[in-house]
Design an enzyme around this catalytic site. Structure first.
Site, PDB file in Angstrom:
ATOM      1  N   ASP A 117      12.381  86.203  61.991  1.00  0.00           N
ATOM      2  CA  ASP A 117      12.830  84.800  62.546  1.00  0.00           C
ATOM      3  C   ASP A 117      11.872  84.062  62.525  1.00  0.00           C
ATOM      4  OD1 ASP A 117      13.629  82.913  63.957  1.00  0.00           O
ATOM      5  OD2 ASP A 117      13.996  84.090  65.910  1.00  0.00           O
ATOM      6  N   LYS A 177       8.658  73.274  61.315  1.00  0.00           N
ATOM      7  CA  LYS A 177       9.730  73.416  60.649  1.00  0.00           C
ATOM      8  C   LYS A 177      10.935  72.454  60.615  1.00  0.00           C
ATOM      9  CE  LYS A 177      13.807  76.935  61.296  1.00  0.00           C
ATOM     10  NZ  LYS A 177      14.256  78.109  62.272  1.00  0.00           N
ATOM     11  N   GLU A 190      21.058  82.096  61.067  1.00  0.00           N
ATOM     12  CA  GLU A 190      20.480  82.667  62.063  1.00  0.00           C
ATOM     13  C   GLU A 190      21.398  83.279  63.101  1.00  0.00           C
ATOM     14  OE1 GLU A 190      17.780  79.744  63.695  1.00  0.00           O
ATOM     15  OE2 GLU A 190      16.482  79.834  62.038  1.00  0.00           O
ATOM     16  N   ASP A 199      23.854  78.806  68.950  1.00  0.00           N
ATOM     17  CA  ASP A 199      22.405  78.886  68.877  1.00  0.00           C
ATOM     18  C   ASP A 199      21.619  77.435  68.975  1.00  0.00           C
ATOM     19  OD1 ASP A 199      20.118  79.510  67.832  1.00  0.00           O
ATOM     20  OD2 ASP A 199      20.796  80.286  65.959  1.00  0.00           O
TER      21      ASP A 199
END
Ligand code: AMP
Length: 565
Positions: free
Chosen positions: A17, A79, A156, A178
């Protein structure tokens, strides 16, 4: 599910992850996904990179501590810029977001190898469901730079759903909410084990916990009359750090932030109402993707059986309250939102490796965005967007659309592939474009454009001219846009030359970084105390006795925890 006994293959596939804030690794062992701890014994490795004073690269907790003390040599949350041209200058080095991600992946790889006792070279890596094609390509490239071959990119929320399904073994319609550090994904799926079917995935690539921290920081600076441009970089970084900590401890009804990082003790009381007004614009952005996911899945909130929260930012009571209000029920919270994605990625890795314990599980996913080409639909020559694969189509899929050449003497046709949900290509994202030669026949010709999209998100385009039968196949270039072979090699060579801080001394280096940060953030008696700890630890280090060093480090780490540094 079958009996879980099986022998671990020589080099297991990792599940990774790669988060905006933290990254985790897991591996499938003895019939279950297990998290792997880093050199500090922790499963969360902050996705932070710092260039140490001697030029060596630090990743993780030590780098995170240096965000406050050495902001000009440290970077976090990169990211968020994956897929952009952004460059980060850290001391004497310059990095792209994917090079920084490669350094994090390299550190995780080392931790996995230390734990497993063998080299690893392959991984399943999770990405936000709503990541664009280019962001996915950059993630694969980052892994390659770290010496990892990506066996699969898994979305994810889908990874979370997989871990959850294995754990709960229920048959139900679920919405996975999420909210990570930098991205927000909503996925609607159905469990009819062994089948897990994703019906819809939507999201916002620019909404995450970091935005909630930033909104608090801005409000606090406004109230204190501070301006970022007139603050010392260290003071600003120290305040960001304090606000992040404050956000985590706020609770529902608010609290008071105390900070003296620029030498002047200050207080900022925040109550429930004030929090609501600071975060209202961000909380409002959560609504639209949920509505779209439910619409695409043709479900109403009442038809959902359960809700699963994933991502560190779902720990915020305000987010939990909003979810409860939107759905009229409380979400499941018994699986750790921080670790569930890595566990799911490792489960997917086990599926790839055809592990007996998980072989029966079948996962179907969707393409989260519409893919199509530029056309002159309705006579519009400025570039209309003609969808070929609509968003939330189950993958793998293959779809075809008929188009026509625009004039009789045309010698080639440009196929420009875009992704997005807007009617004009200028508002969507260009994925790739190429020209297909055409034999002029003096007449308008018809052509079929077929898109084939596989389980990893790889797209192939086939063009067939109907009148001539002439065919042309084109695989979308998998290398990141603007990165030719030379640029890739240059990146590889630069990273290979970097001095990476040795893993075995990382715990000591991390404590030193934490002590320095605590010294900077404290005043008066507390600062004197931390100063004495810093000196004591340096002395023990100079003595080079491993047992003394370990004992002192553990004691001082606990002491810093107690003081909440
Ligand atoms: P992730 O990318 O899933 O690790 O999510 C990290 C995000 O979760 C960051 O923005 C953190 O600030 C946020 N976060 C983690 N723990 C908490 C907490 N206890 N309260 C509020 N936000 C949190």
């Amino acid at each position: 599910m079958q009996d879980a006994s099986f022998s671990t293959p020589a080099a297991p596939l990792l599940g990774i992850d790669l988060g905006t804030t933290n990254s985790l690794i897991a591996v499938w062992q003895q019939g279950e996904a297990r998290l792997i701890a880093n050199a500090l014994g922790e499963v969360l490795t902050p996705s932070v990179v710092s260039v140490d004073d001697d030029g060596s690269i630090l990743v993780g907790q030590a780098a995170r501590a240096r965000l406050a003390t050495h902001p000009e040599r440290t970077v976090a949350a990169f990211k968020r810029f994956m897929g952009s041209d952004k460059q980060y200058v850290l001391g004497e080095h310059r990095f792209s977001p994917e090079e920084l991600s490669a350094l994090v992946l390299g550190a995780l790889k080392q931790d996995a190898e230390a734990y497993l006792g063998c080299p690893v070279s392959e991984a399943v890596i999770s990405v936000p469901a709503y990541f664009s094609d280019e962001q996915r390509k950059r993630t694969v490239f980052a892994a390659e730079l770290a010496g990892l071959k990506v066996q699969r990119l898994i979305n994810e929320p889908t990874a979370a759903a997989m871990a959850y399904g294995l754990h709960e073994q229920k048959c139900e319609r679920t919405l996975v909410f999420d909210l990570g550090g930098g991205t927000f994904d909503v996925t609607v799926l159905e469990y009819a084990l062994p089948l897990i079917e994703v019906h819809a995935s939507t999201g916002d690539n620019y909404l995450g916990g970091e935005d909630f921290t930033e909104a608090l920081l801005q409000a606090c600076m406004r109230d204190w009359g501070l301006k970022p441009e007139t603050m010392q970089p260290q003071a600003l970084a120290s305040l960001s750090d304090a606000v992040e900590q404050f956000k985590r401890e706020l609770g529902e009804s608010g609290a008071t932030l105390r900070w003296s990082g620029d030498g002047e003790p200050r207080e900022w009381p925040v109550d429930e109402l004030k929090l609501q007004s600071i975060w209202a614009p961000l909380l409002a952005r959560v609504r639209a993707p949920i509505e779209q996911a439910l619409r695409d899945a043709r479900l109403s909130p009442r038809e959902l059986d359960s809700l699963v929260l994933v991502g560190g930012a779902t720990r915020m009571p305000q987010v939990q309250q909003l979810v409860a209000k939107l759905f009229g029920r409380l979400p499941y919270r018994h699986l750790d939102p921080d670790t569930i994605v890595a566990l799911g990625a490792a489960s997917q890795a086990a599926c790839k490796a055809r592990d007996a314990a998980i072989d029966e599980l079948i996962l179907t996913d969707v393409c989260p965005y519409t893919l199509g080409i530029a056309s002159s639909r309705g006579g519009d020559v400025t570039g209309a967007f003609s969808p070929i694969i609509e968003r939330n189509t189950i993958i793998p899929t293959s779809k075809v659309q008929r188009f026509y050449s625009t004039h009789a003497e045309q010698k080639e046709v440009r196929i420009a592939v875009y992704q997005g949900e807007r009617p004009w290509v200028r508002d969507n994202i260009l994925v790739d474009s190429f020209d297909v030669p055409l034999r002029p026949t003096g007449e308008i010709q018809s052509l079929d454009v077929r898109f084939s999209y596989d389980i990893n998100g790889l797209l192939e385009v086939d063009v067939t001219f109907i009148e001539s039968g002439q065919k042309h196949s084109h695989s979308i270039d998998r290398s990141p846009t603007g990165l030719d072979a030379d640029a890739r090699q240059a990146s590889e060579q630069r990273l290979a030359k970097l001095k990476i801080h040795p893993r075995d001394t990382l715990p000591n280096r991390t404590l030193l970084a934490r002590l320095e940060r605590a010294w900077m953030q404290s005043l008066g008696d507390e600062r004197e105390l931390i100063s004495s700890w810093l000196d004591a630890f340096n002395q023990v280090l100079a003595g080079q006795q491993a047992t003394d060093i370990n004992r002192e480090r553990q004691a001082l780490s606990r002491a810093l925890d107690d003081l909440r540094y």
